[in-house]
Design a protein around this motif. Sequence first.
Motif, PDB file in Angstrom:
ATOM      1  N   SER A   1       4.119 -17.015  25.593  1.00  0.00           N
ATOM      2  CA  SER A   1       4.521 -17.902  26.692  1.00  0.00           C
ATOM      3  C   SER A   1       3.444 -17.888  27.766  1.00  0.00           C
ATOM      4  O   SER A   1       2.800 -16.870  27.994  1.00  0.00           O
ATOM      5  CB  SER A   1       5.851 -17.463  27.293  1.00  0.00           C
TER       6      SER A   1
ATOM      7  N   THR B   1       2.512 -19.365  31.862  1.00  0.00           N
ATOM      8  CA  THR B   1       2.809 -20.051  33.110  1.00  0.00           C
ATOM      9  C   THR B   1       1.658 -21.015  33.335  1.00  0.00           C
ATOM     10  O   THR B   1       0.496 -20.607  33.312  1.00  0.00           O
ATOM     11  CB  THR B   1       2.885 -19.068  34.287  1.00  0.00           C
TER      12      THR B   1
ATOM     13  N   CYS C   1       6.541 -23.552  32.414  1.00  0.00           N
ATOM     14  CA  CYS C   1       6.349 -22.459  31.474  1.00  0.00           C
ATOM     15  C   CYS C   1       6.362 -23.037  30.061  1.00  0.00           C
ATOM     16  O   CYS C   1       7.277 -23.795  29.714  1.00  0.00           O
ATOM     17  CB  CYS C   1       7.444 -21.405  31.642  1.00  0.00           C
TER      18      CYS C   1
ATOM     19  N   GLN D   1       6.699 -22.095  26.250  1.00  0.00           N
ATOM     20  CA  GLN D   1       7.154 -21.021  25.370  1.00  0.00           C
ATOM     21  C   GLN D   1       6.952 -21.463  23.922  1.00  0.00           C
ATOM     22  O   GLN D   1       7.669 -22.329  23.434  1.00  0.00           O
ATOM     23  CB  GLN D   1       8.626 -20.714  25.644  1.00  0.00           C
TER      24      GLN D   1
ATOM     25  N   CYS E   1       9.959 -17.333  28.464  1.00  0.00           N
ATOM     26  CA  CYS E   1       9.795 -17.732  29.864  1.00  0.00           C
ATOM     27  C   CYS E   1      10.815 -17.014  30.738  1.00  0.00           C
ATOM     28  O   CYS E   1      11.968 -16.845  30.336  1.00  0.00           O
ATOM     29  CB  CYS E   1       9.976 -19.244  29.999  1.00  0.00           C
TER      30      CYS E   1
END
Length: 150
Positions: A36, A38, A52, A54, A127
């Motif tokens: 994951s 950001t 986010c 994932q 996330c």
Amino acid sequence: MSVQIIKSKCGLVLTCLLGQIILFAAPVQAGVSGKSYTVNVNSSLGDYFTACFQFNTNGNLHFSGQSATYNVNQTSWQAVTNPPSSVATISLKGVTTQGDYVINGTGMNSKNTTFTFNGTLLSQPTCPAELPLTPGNLQFGGNRENPFLQ
């Protein structure tokens, strides 16, 4: 088999450099599976937001309440939302660098809004709750509409 000793310093340096080029020229896989990130996203509409991404190990990418199917080729990944998407189809593509720690890419939705994004790897494969995956919980600068769909 014979071994030739290279007597010149230039020959030794050149041989070492050539060996390193060959070593690092091998294809690298974009290793996003099971990770994951950001990401900071900019849209052509002037929106700037955090999301986010994932990447599940089964080929599904979840981001901002959307579900997409992704695939990986030699150095990059591509994803497209699964039909039927709630409002718009979204296509994303990107690369990872620095040992898959950094992610960069671009995207476009079916309304011709384009996106650029960059971000970093999270320490966990999912996330966090602060970056929700459901549309009802999205918080983007006070605007409750998902900017990926605008």
